[in-house]
Design a protein around this motif. Structure first.
Motif, PDB file in Angstrom:
ATOM      1  N   SER A 149     -11.972  51.130 -57.302  1.00 46.85           N
ATOM      2  CA  SER A 149     -12.642  51.364 -58.220  1.00 46.85           C
ATOM      3  C   SER A 149     -12.443  51.416 -59.371  1.00 46.85           C
ATOM      4  O   SER A 149     -13.449  51.205 -60.564  1.00 46.85           O
ATOM      5  CB  SER A 149     -13.291  52.993 -57.483  1.00 46.85           C
ATOM      6  OG  SER A 149     -12.660  53.857 -58.413  1.00 46.85           O
ATOM      7  N   GLY A 150     -11.480  51.711 -59.819  1.00 45.48           N
ATOM      8  CA  GLY A 150     -10.615  50.852 -61.389  1.00 45.48           C
ATOM      9  C   GLY A 150     -11.461  49.329 -61.701  1.00 45.48           C
ATOM     10  O   GLY A 150     -11.037  49.835 -62.805  1.00 45.48           O
ATOM     11  N   ARG A 151     -11.555  48.361 -60.715  1.00 45.04           N
ATOM     12  CA  ARG A 151     -11.740  47.842 -61.851  1.00 45.04           C
ATOM     13  C   ARG A 151     -13.470  47.523 -61.982  1.00 45.04           C
ATOM     14  O   ARG A 151     -13.941  47.692 -62.054  1.00 45.04           O
ATOM     15  CB  ARG A 151     -12.280  46.549 -60.117  1.00 45.04           C
ATOM     16  CG  ARG A 151     -10.683  46.135 -59.620  1.00 45.04           C
ATOM     17  CD  ARG A 151     -10.726  45.387 -58.521  1.00 45.04           C
ATOM     18  NE  ARG A 151     -10.490  44.100 -58.967  1.00 45.04           N
ATOM     19  CZ  ARG A 151     -11.288  42.320 -58.489  1.00 45.04           C
ATOM     20  NH1 ARG A 151     -11.653  42.660 -56.570  1.00 45.04           N
ATOM     21  NH2 ARG A 151     -10.976  41.346 -58.894  1.00 45.04           N
ATOM     22  N   MET A 152     -12.941  46.844 -63.638  1.00 46.41           N
ATOM     23  CA  MET A 152     -14.372  46.508 -64.080  1.00 46.41           C
ATOM     24  C   MET A 152     -15.342  45.133 -63.726  1.00 46.41           C
ATOM     25  O   MET A 152     -14.247  44.765 -63.909  1.00 46.41           O
ATOM     26  CB  MET A 152     -13.884  46.691 -65.149  1.00 46.41           C
ATOM     27  CG  MET A 152     -13.000  47.692 -66.166  1.00 46.41           C
ATOM     28  SD  MET A 152     -14.187  48.826 -65.796  1.00 46.41           S
ATOM     29  CE  MET A 152     -15.676  49.134 -66.967  1.00 46.41           C
ATOM     30  N   PRO A 153     -16.650  45.956 -62.780  1.00 44.71           N
ATOM     31  CA  PRO A 153     -17.387  45.004 -63.181  1.00 44.71           C
ATOM     32  C   PRO A 153     -17.984  43.984 -63.950  1.00 44.71           C
ATOM     33  O   PRO A 153     -18.028  44.819 -64.791  1.00 44.71           O
ATOM     34  CB  PRO A 153     -18.762  45.577 -61.947  1.00 44.71           C
ATOM     35  CG  PRO A 153     -18.563  46.920 -62.507  1.00 44.71           C
ATOM     36  CD  PRO A 153     -17.200  47.186 -62.612  1.00 44.71           C
ATOM     37  N   ARG A 154     -18.865  42.884 -63.694  1.00 44.65           N
ATOM     38  CA  ARG A 154     -19.955  41.828 -64.682  1.00 44.65           C
ATOM     39  C   ARG A 154     -21.084  41.731 -64.182  1.00 44.65           C
ATOM     40  O   ARG A 154     -20.972  41.044 -63.410  1.00 44.65           O
ATOM     41  CB  ARG A 154     -19.150  40.928 -65.202  1.00 44.65           C
ATOM     42  CG  ARG A 154     -19.919  40.344 -66.572  1.00 44.65           C
ATOM     43  CD  ARG A 154     -18.788  38.912 -66.790  1.00 44.65           C
ATOM     44  NE  ARG A 154     -18.867  37.990 -66.028  1.00 44.65           N
ATOM     45  CZ  ARG A 154     -18.013  37.888 -64.840  1.00 44.65           C
ATOM     46  NH1 ARG A 154     -16.857  37.900 -65.224  1.00 44.65           N
ATOM     47  NH2 ARG A 154     -18.043  36.833 -63.892  1.00 44.65           N
ATOM     48  N   ALA A 155     -21.453  42.111 -64.418  1.00 42.39           N
ATOM     49  CA  ALA A 155     -24.058  42.045 -64.050  1.00 42.39           C
ATOM     50  C   ALA A 155     -23.195  40.245 -64.188  1.00 42.39           C
ATOM     51  O   ALA A 155     -23.654  39.912 -65.820  1.00 42.39           O
ATOM     52  CB  ALA A 155     -24.590  43.146 -64.690  1.00 42.39           C
ATOM     53  N   SER A 156     -24.895  40.091 -63.386  1.00 42.93           N
ATOM     54  CA  SER A 156     -25.455  38.401 -63.198  1.00 42.93           C
ATOM     55  C   SER A 156     -26.409  38.579 -64.095  1.00 42.93           C
ATOM     56  O   SER A 156     -26.799  39.770 -64.624  1.00 42.93           O
ATOM     57  CB  SER A 156     -25.337  38.335 -61.838  1.00 42.93           C
ATOM     58  OG  SER A 156     -25.911  38.777 -61.339  1.00 42.93           O
ATOM     59  N   ASP A 157     -26.882  36.779 -63.851  1.00 35.83           N
ATOM     60  CA  ASP A 157     -28.189  37.156 -64.888  1.00 35.83           C
ATOM     61  C   ASP A 157     -29.344  38.162 -63.593  1.00 35.83           C
ATOM     62  O   ASP A 157     -30.428  37.538 -64.044  1.00 35.83           O
ATOM     63  CB  ASP A 157     -28.446  35.797 -64.466  1.00 35.83           C
ATOM     64  CG  ASP A 157     -27.973  35.059 -65.446  1.00 35.83           C
ATOM     65  OD1 ASP A 157     -26.670  35.565 -66.823  1.00 35.83           O
ATOM     66  OD2 ASP A 157     -27.433  33.510 -65.138  1.00 35.83           O
ATOM     67  N   GLU A 158     -29.335  38.169 -62.480  1.00 37.18           N
ATOM     68  CA  GLU A 158     -30.185  38.878 -61.923  1.00 37.18           C
ATOM     69  C   GLU A 158     -30.009  40.553 -61.560  1.00 37.18           C
ATOM     70  O   GLU A 158     -31.021  40.761 -61.629  1.00 37.18           O
ATOM     71  CB  GLU A 158     -29.492  38.464 -60.029  1.00 37.18           C
ATOM     72  CG  GLU A 158     -30.039  37.178 -59.678  1.00 37.18           C
ATOM     73  CD  GLU A 158     -30.032  36.711 -58.717  1.00 37.18           C
ATOM     74  OE1 GLU A 158     -29.616  37.728 -57.401  1.00 37.18           O
ATOM     75  OE2 GLU A 158     -30.048  35.953 -57.744  1.00 37.18           O
ATOM     76  N   SER A 159     -29.425  41.027 -62.661  1.00 37.90           N
ATOM     77  CA  SER A 159     -29.258  42.402 -62.594  1.00 37.90           C
ATOM     78  C   SER A 159     -29.184  43.043 -64.104  1.00 37.90           C
ATOM     79  O   SER A 159     -28.972  42.125 -65.347  1.00 37.90           O
ATOM     80  CB  SER A 159     -27.456  42.911 -61.943  1.00 37.90           C
ATOM     81  OG  SER A 159     -27.009  42.370 -60.811  1.00 37.90           O
ATOM     82  N   THR A 160     -29.639  44.170 -63.941  1.00 34.70           N
ATOM     83  CA  THR A 160     -29.958  44.544 -65.221  1.00 34.70           C
ATOM     84  C   THR A 160     -28.469  45.536 -65.754  1.00 34.70           C
ATOM     85  O   THR A 160     -28.703  45.884 -66.660  1.00 34.70           O
ATOM     86  CB  THR A 160     -31.560  45.146 -65.811  1.00 34.70           C
ATOM     87  OG1 THR A 160     -31.385  46.668 -64.764  1.00 34.70           O
ATOM     88  CG2 THR A 160     -32.585  44.476 -65.301  1.00 34.70           C
ATOM     89  N   ASP A 161     -27.762  46.279 -64.756  1.00 35.69           N
ATOM     90  CA  ASP A 161     -26.741  46.643 -64.939  1.00 35.69           C
ATOM     91  C   ASP A 161     -25.827  46.650 -63.827  1.00 35.69           C
ATOM     92  O   ASP A 161     -26.071  46.632 -62.441  1.00 35.69           O
ATOM     93  CB  ASP A 161     -27.539  48.323 -65.495  1.00 35.69           C
ATOM     94  CG  ASP A 161     -26.250  49.400 -65.775  1.00 35.69           C
ATOM     95  OD1 ASP A 161     -24.717  48.179 -66.103  1.00 35.69           O
ATOM     96  OD2 ASP A 161     -26.135  49.927 -65.686  1.00 35.69           O
ATOM     97  N   ILE A 162     -24.486  47.161 -63.858  1.00 34.05           N
ATOM     98  CA  ILE A 162     -24.024  47.566 -62.782  1.00 34.05           C
ATOM     99  C   ILE A 162     -22.779  48.280 -62.718  1.00 34.05           C
ATOM    100  O   ILE A 162     -22.414  48.873 -64.123  1.00 34.05           O
ATOM    101  CB  ILE A 162     -23.184  46.015 -62.647  1.00 34.05           C
ATOM    102  CG1 ILE A 162     -22.343  45.918 -61.201  1.00 34.05           C
ATOM    103  CG2 ILE A 162     -22.485  45.638 -63.521  1.00 34.05           C
ATOM    104  CD1 ILE A 162     -21.592  44.973 -61.141  1.00 34.05           C
TER     105      ILE A 162
END
Length: 202
Positions: free
Chosen positions: A158-171
């Motif tokens: 869970s420490g890995r930092m995600p990055r939202a795609s164009d289809e998402s407004t948040d992650i």
């Protein structure tokens, strides 16, 4: 119509050449998958009936109700789940979407969707599906009216930092016992299924 597009419907249960590999893989996967309960068995049979009724059911350009692949992402201890706020659906969901002709398999489609929508390279789902779900779509999805979703599980810290795609407004990561309010109705059950699979040592 270009060479990369399906060339219309086929008869006798044979999918058009551009999506034949996905049809064959979906058929083999669903025939070999052992459903954990009667509800899932009924869904498995329904998915097979959809393929038999229209082999293009593996494609977004096929019937309005078609197969999709998704991936639930949990932390190794099952205490946290990674979700994205889907722009069209307006809900927090697991990662997933339509099968694409470039996908080698249903599993590969789930892996691609998970990596694209999470921004986490190297995210690898477990080999076998954990769940099936059939749901009507709410929101602006055009031709699509219903998704027959084949769901996989992936595990990452869970420490890995995600990055939202164009289809998402948040992650974001959420504790499984503190999920946001605007989630898909079936998501808590899916999380329970994923956590049970972790406990079983899948």
């Amino acid at each position: 119509m270009n060479a990369g597009q399906p060339q219309g419907r086929q008869v006798a249960g044979i999918a058009p050449t551009p999506v034949r590999h996905l049809y064959d893989d979906a058929l083999a996967l669903l025939l070999s998958w052992r459903a954990p309960n009667q509800t899932q068995e009924q869904l498995r049979r329904g998915f097979l009936s959809a393929l038999a009724g229209d082999p293009m059911a593996v494609s977004k350009s096929g019937p309005p109700a078609h197969l999709t692949a998704s991936c639930l992402v949990l932390s190794p201890d099952g205490g946290s789940v990674l979700l994205h706020l889907h722009g069209r659906a307006g809900m927090w969901l697991q990662f997933g979407g339509h099968l694409e002709m470039g996908d080698d398999s249903i599993w590969a489609a789930a892996r691609r969707e998970a990596q694209e929508e999470s921004g986490l390279d190297g995210l690898e789902p477990l080999p076998a599906p954990i769940d099936l779900d059939r749901h009507a779509l709410v929101g602006n999805f055009g031709h699509c009216t219903e998704h027959l979703d084949i769901r996989f599980l992936a595990v990452t810290p869970s420490g890995r930092m995600p990055r939202a795609s164009d289809e998402s407004t948040d992650i974001a990561w959420f504790p499984v016992d503190a999920l946001p309010s605007n989630i898909a109705a079936d998501l808590p059950r899916l999380i329970d299924v994923g956590r049970a699979r972790l406990t079983a040592g899948a």
